[in-house]
Each structure stands twice: as structure tokens, then as C-alpha cells.
Write a protein that holds these residues in place. Structure first.
Motif, mmCIF file in Angstrom:
data_model
loop_
_atom_site.group_PDB
_atom_site.id
_atom_site.type_symbol
_atom_site.label_atom_id
_atom_site.label_comp_id
_atom_site.label_asym_id
_atom_site.label_seq_id
_atom_site.Cartn_x
_atom_site.Cartn_y
_atom_site.Cartn_z
ATOM 1 N N LEU A 1 52.990 75.212 -29.135
ATOM 2 C CA LEU A 1 53.041 74.303 -27.996
ATOM 3 C C LEU A 1 53.777 73.009 -28.358
ATOM 4 O O LEU A 1 54.611 72.517 -27.587
ATOM 5 N N LEU A 2 53.483 72.468 -29.531
ATOM 6 C CA LEU A 2 54.176 71.252 -29.960
ATOM 7 C C LEU A 2 55.665 71.514 -30.172
ATOM 8 O O LEU A 2 56.501 70.669 -29.838
ATOM 9 N N LEU A 3 56.008 72.671 -30.706
ATOM 10 C CA LEU A 3 57.408 73.026 -30.880
ATOM 11 C C LEU A 3 58.109 73.095 -29.528
ATOM 12 O O LEU A 3 59.234 72.628 -29.386
ATOM 13 N N GLY A 4 57.458 73.653 -28.545
ATOM 14 C CA GLY A 4 58.036 73.705 -27.202
ATOM 15 C C GLY A 4 58.256 72.339 -26.611
ATOM 16 O O GLY A 4 59.281 72.074 -25.979
ATOM 17 N N VAL A 5 57.325 71.430 -26.822
ATOM 18 C CA VAL A 5 57.476 70.058 -26.317
ATOM 19 C C VAL A 5 58.645 69.369 -27.006
ATOM 20 O O VAL A 5 59.475 68.716 -26.366
ATOM 21 N N VAL A 6 58.739 69.528 -28.324
ATOM 22 C CA VAL A 6 59.828 68.894 -29.071
ATOM 23 C C VAL A 6 61.176 69.471 -28.657
ATOM 24 O O VAL A 6 62.139 68.734 -28.439
#
Length: 55
Positions: free
Chosen positions: A9-14
Motif C-alpha cells: 500500500l505504501l509503495l502504491g502511494v509513493v
């Protein structure tokens, strides 16, 4: 498993933020991160050599 989900999820946000940022900013940020990781790797390698030779 929960850690993996949060990391993705954090990778997607970044990646979403990078997609909306100007290309020059993305390249500059990537270079800063690459230099930081390189310095960190060199310091770790140098520190490990020093600690192993002392034993």
C-alpha cells in the motif's frame, strides 16, 4: 502477511505521488536516494572491515 500488505500500500502511494510529480523532481529525488544508499553501503563495508580486523 500484514506487513507485506502495508508495504505494498505504501509503495502504491509513493508511486502514485511520483507519477504526478515533474520528471526532473523524480530524477533528482532518485539520485539523492541512490547517493544516500551508496554512502550507507560504503560506511557499512568500512565499519565491518574495521570490526573484523580488531577481533
Amino acid at each position: 502477511m500484514l506487513f507485506l500488505v502495508v508495504a505494498l500500500l505504501l509503495l502504491g502511494v509513493v508511486l502514485g505521488a511520483v507519477a504526478h510529480a515533474p520528471l526532473s523532481f523524480s530524477v533528482a529525488a532518485g539520485l539523492v536516494i541512490a547517493v544516500w544508499l551508496g554512502v550507507f553501503a560504503l560506511r557499512e563495508r568500512h565499519g565491518r572491515r574495521r570490526s573484523t580486523s580488531a577481533h
